[in-house]
Scaffold this motif. Structure first.
Motif, PDB file in Angstrom:
ATOM      1  N   LYS A 300       2.067 -20.856   6.866  1.00  9.96           N
ATOM      2  CA  LYS A 300       1.204 -21.244   5.749  1.00  9.96           C
ATOM      3  C   LYS A 300       0.051 -20.256   5.578  1.00  9.96           C
ATOM      4  N   LYS A 301       0.343 -18.965   5.714  1.00  4.13           N
ATOM      5  CA  LYS A 301      -0.713 -17.975   5.607  1.00  4.13           C
ATOM      6  C   LYS A 301      -1.136 -17.824   4.151  1.00  4.13           C
ATOM      7  N   THR A 302      -2.418 -17.706   3.942  1.00  4.61           N
ATOM      8  CA  THR A 302      -2.941 -17.547   2.591  1.00  4.61           C
ATOM      9  C   THR A 302      -3.235 -16.092   2.251  1.00  4.61           C
ATOM     10  N   GLU A 303      -3.070 -15.189   3.185  1.00  7.54           N
ATOM     11  CA  GLU A 303      -3.310 -13.787   2.909  1.00  7.54           C
ATOM     12  C   GLU A 303      -2.313 -12.934   3.680  1.00  7.54           C
ATOM     13  N   ILE A 304      -2.123 -11.723   3.176  1.00  4.94           N
ATOM     14  CA  ILE A 304      -1.178 -10.795   3.798  1.00  4.94           C
ATOM     15  C   ILE A 304      -1.870 -10.067   4.943  1.00  4.94           C
ATOM     16  N   VAL A 305      -1.217 -10.057   6.090  1.00  7.19           N
ATOM     17  CA  VAL A 305      -1.749  -9.355   7.261  1.00  7.19           C
ATOM     18  C   VAL A 305      -0.984  -8.043   7.417  1.00  7.19           C
ATOM     19  N   MET A 306      -1.710  -6.935   7.411  1.00 10.99           N
ATOM     20  CA  MET A 306      -1.093  -5.613   7.452  1.00 10.99           C
ATOM     21  C   MET A 306      -0.890  -5.120   8.893  1.00 10.99           C
ATOM     22  N   ALA A 307       0.179  -4.341   9.066  1.00 13.78           N
ATOM     23  CA  ALA A 307       0.431  -3.640  10.329  1.00 13.78           C
ATOM     24  C   ALA A 307       0.690  -2.177   9.971  1.00 13.78           C
ATOM     25  N   PRO A 308      -0.384  -1.359   9.750  1.00 16.43           N
ATOM     26  CA  PRO A 308      -0.228   0.010   9.247  1.00 16.43           C
ATOM     27  C   PRO A 308       0.549   0.908  10.207  1.00 16.43           C
ATOM     28  N   LYS A 309       1.459   1.674   9.623  1.00 16.23           N
ATOM     29  CA  LYS A 309       2.234   2.677  10.365  1.00 16.23           C
ATOM     30  C   LYS A 309       2.471   3.862   9.433  1.00 16.23           C
ATOM     31  N   ALA A 310       3.021   4.944  10.002  1.00 18.74           N
ATOM     32  CA  ALA A 310       3.313   6.131   9.198  1.00 18.74           C
ATOM     33  C   ALA A 310       4.398   5.812   8.179  1.00 18.74           C
ATOM     34  N   PHE A 311       4.164   6.255   6.951  1.00 17.59           N
ATOM     35  CA  PHE A 311       5.090   5.961   5.858  1.00 17.59           C
ATOM     36  C   PHE A 311       5.335   7.247   5.074  1.00 17.59           C
ATOM     37  N   PRO A 312       6.508   7.882   5.251  1.00 15.87           N
ATOM     38  CA  PRO A 312       6.823   9.113   4.498  1.00 15.87           C
ATOM     39  C   PRO A 312       7.120   8.761   3.038  1.00 15.87           C
ATOM     40  N   LEU A 313       6.174   9.011   2.172  1.00 16.24           N
ATOM     41  CA  LEU A 313       6.272   8.538   0.799  1.00 16.24           C
ATOM     42  C   LEU A 313       7.447   9.157   0.053  1.00 16.24           C
ATOM     43  N   ALA A 314       7.617  10.475   0.131  1.00 18.06           N
ATOM     44  CA  ALA A 314       8.691  11.145  -0.615  1.00 18.06           C
ATOM     45  C   ALA A 314      10.061  10.650  -0.154  1.00 18.06           C
ATOM     46  N   LYS A 315      10.255  10.522   1.147  1.00 22.97           N
ATOM     47  CA  LYS A 315      11.546  10.091   1.683  1.00 22.97           C
ATOM     48  C   LYS A 315      11.863   8.651   1.250  1.00 22.97           C
ATOM     49  N   LYS A 316      10.878   7.767   1.350  1.00 23.15           N
ATOM     50  CA  LYS A 316      11.113   6.369   0.994  1.00 23.15           C
ATOM     51  C   LYS A 316      11.400   6.225  -0.501  1.00 23.15           C
ATOM     52  N   CYS A 317      10.656   6.950  -1.332  1.00 21.49           N
ATOM     53  CA  CYS A 317      10.897   6.890  -2.772  1.00 21.49           C
ATOM     54  C   CYS A 317      12.298   7.406  -3.114  1.00 21.49           C
ATOM     55  N   ASP A 318      12.725   8.463  -2.428  1.00 23.95           N
ATOM     56  CA  ASP A 318      14.062   9.010  -2.657  1.00 23.95           C
ATOM     57  C   ASP A 318      15.142   7.993  -2.269  1.00 23.95           C
ATOM     58  N   GLU A 319      14.943   7.288  -1.153  1.00 24.47           N
ATOM     59  CA  GLU A 319      15.918   6.269  -0.733  1.00 24.47           C
ATOM     60  C   GLU A 319      15.995   5.127  -1.751  1.00 24.47           C
ATOM     61  N   ILE A 320      14.830   4.700  -2.225  1.00 22.63           N
ATOM     62  CA  ILE A 320      14.813   3.601  -3.200  1.00 22.63           C
ATOM     63  C   ILE A 320      15.488   4.025  -4.496  1.00 22.63           C
ATOM     64  N   LEU A 321      15.228   5.267  -4.949  1.00 18.82           N
ATOM     65  CA  LEU A 321      15.861   5.759  -6.169  1.00 18.82           C
ATOM     66  C   LEU A 321      17.381   5.820  -6.015  1.00 18.82           C
ATOM     67  N   SER A 322      17.854   6.234  -4.843  1.00 26.69           N
ATOM     68  CA  SER A 322      19.301   6.297  -4.600  1.00 26.69           C
ATOM     69  C   SER A 322      19.924   4.911  -4.692  1.00 26.69           C
TER      70      SER A 322
END
Length: 468
Positions: A300-322
């Motif tokens: 019943k969480k009312t807010e999003i709790v983040m767990a920051p990690k390294a995120f390769p933006l170009a690679k992830k965007c390319d995977e999503i586009l594929s």
């Protein structure tokens, strides 16, 4: 949780109503005091006027032909005239070397003549009482009264009307002290006990408007509480429905994941084996999202709790586009990705990828074939900007602010459920960023994600961007 919120809001509503009613009560008291002060001034003026009018009988020249008429003649008195000359009715001395506040020659003359009536014992409270009862227009406001004529503090005449008035001070009692003459010897005192109801009748319109306002506020708050309760019930039902559906998806997704792994292990073709592994990876991500959603519902969480990690933006965007090209083959999409390979972000990978996927999925979904999808990133003024543009029909200006609302859809023909953009906005907000829309009809839409430059998890890229 929802019931507690409703109880708190109900308690807040009661508090607001209590404050409103209390303020109205205080206002009524102030109005009553003002009306009482105005009534006291009117009462004092009237009683003073009646005393002066009655004093005419004592100092006026008697005329046998006009017994009920007071005749006053003012004539010049010579300096050598005797004080008791027939031409002189009365006299008084007024010092002119010092200012007398609220001085009135008319009152000074009345006081001088009243001295004569008092010395001749011509002032009788019974006559003053008769004048008062027959001429005072607001007599119905008075329950009882007592008048006294004092000489050097000793009573020489008195009259009562109604029940006896006690000496204890009360909000219902008005006490007046009216000096008579110029010698400060005679004083008329009067105590009046008031009725409350006539004052309330006089304030009928004000009380009516105030009462109607309070009733309208109460009805409005009750209506808002009913609507809020309906909304809470609706949200609870949606939550339970989504939780049940997501829970039911867990078993077939797990089966699909296992089955794809089994097929990949048996497949001889390397290309097919790669596709099966990619599909298995996507199913694994989907299973992680299902677990995340179920945990959110359980906790019943009312807010999003983040767990920051390294995120390769170009690679992830390319995977999503594929993946989206496979899902939307009919769009014949031409994708342009302009993001540096070394751009890594320090964000929550799961949530941030979901936000990007929602925006990119909308870009495919609402673009007319052949679709043109542009994704680029740049830095400017300590900010990182990510742009996702499509070639769709665009969003009307009046709808652009509304589309980020939860469950909002411009019409029933709109695809989706009105959740994705609201969720994406929340995710970006938790990352200390913003998401904005720039769109024109027939010219497509561009969603811009702005994030603090500190989310860039690459010192070299960060230094280069700061120089640029």
């Amino acid at each position: 949780m929802k019931s507690k919120l409703f109880q708190r809001l109900f308690a807040l509503m009661l508090l607001v109503l209590t404050v409103l009613i209390f303020s109205q009560f205080m206002w009524l008291q102030q109005q009553m005091k003002q009306e009482k002060r105005a009534f006291q001034s009117e009462l004092e003026r009237s009683l003073q006027s009646m005393l002066n009018f009655h004093a005419l009988q004592g100092y006026s020249t008697h005329d046998s032909e006009k017994p009920n008429t007071a005749k006053i003649t003012l004539e010049e008195t010579k300096e050598d005239s005797k004080p008791n000359s027939p031409k002189q009715l009365g006299s008084t001395e007024i010092k002119t070397n010092k200012y007398i506040p609220n001085f009135s020659l008319h009152k000074a003359v009345e006081a001088a003549f009243t001295d004569i009536s008092l010395e001749r014992k011509k002032i009788q409270l019974s006559i003053v009482d008769s004048l008062f009862r027959h001429n005072f227009t607001s007599l119905n406001f008075i329950e009882s009264y007592k008048m006294q004529l004092l000489k050097n503090g000793e009573q020489i005449d008195s009259i009562y009307s109604g029940e006896s008035i006690g000496l204890k001070p009360s909000q219902k009692i008005i006490s007046l002290t009216i000096p008579l003459g110029t010698k400060e010897i005679y004083v008329c005192t009067a105590n009046f006990k008031l009725r409350t109801l006539p004052f309330l009748r006089m304030m009928f319109y004000s009380l009516s408007i105030s009462g109607i306002a309070v009733i309208l506020v109460i009805l409005l708050m009750l209506w808002m509480l009913v609507k809020l309760q309906q909304k809470i019930n609706q949200l609870q039902w949606r939550e339970q429905a989504v939780s049940g559906i997501v829970h039911d998806l867990k078993s077939p997704v797990s089966f699909t994941y296992t089955f794809l792994d089994y097929l990949a292990s048996k497949e001889q073709s390397s290309s097919m084996q790669k596709q099966l592994k990619n599909a298995s990876l996507s199913i694994s991500k989907l299973n992680s999202k299902i677990e995340l959603i179920l945990n959110l519902f359980r906790g019943k969480k009312t807010e999003i709790v983040m767990a920051p990690k390294a995120f390769p933006l170009a690679k992830k965007c390319d995977e999503i586009l594929s993946e989206l090209n496979v899902i939307y083959p009919e769009k014949q999409a031409k994708c342009n990705l302009s993001i540096p390979e070394n751009l890594n972000l320090l964000v929550d990978p799961l949530y941030f990828e979901m936000a990007l996927r929602n925006l990119m999925d909308n870009a495919f979904k609402y673009s007319t074939p052949p679709a043109k999808i542009d994704i680029k990133a740049k830095t400017s003024k300590n900010k990182l900007y990510i742009y996702i543009s499509d070639s769709g029909e665009g969003v009307p200006s009046k709808e652009q602010k509304k589309i980020f609302r939860e469950f909002y859809r411009s019409n029933d023909n709109t695809k989706g459920h009105g959740i994705g953009l609201a969720f994406s906005k929340q995710v970006i907000k938790v990352h200390k960023g913003r998401i904005e829309l720039n769109s024109q009809i027939s010219n497509g839409s561009t969603f811009c994600i702005s994030l603090p430059i500190k989310v860039v998890n690459n010192e070299q890229y960060y230094e280069n961007s700061m120089r640029n």
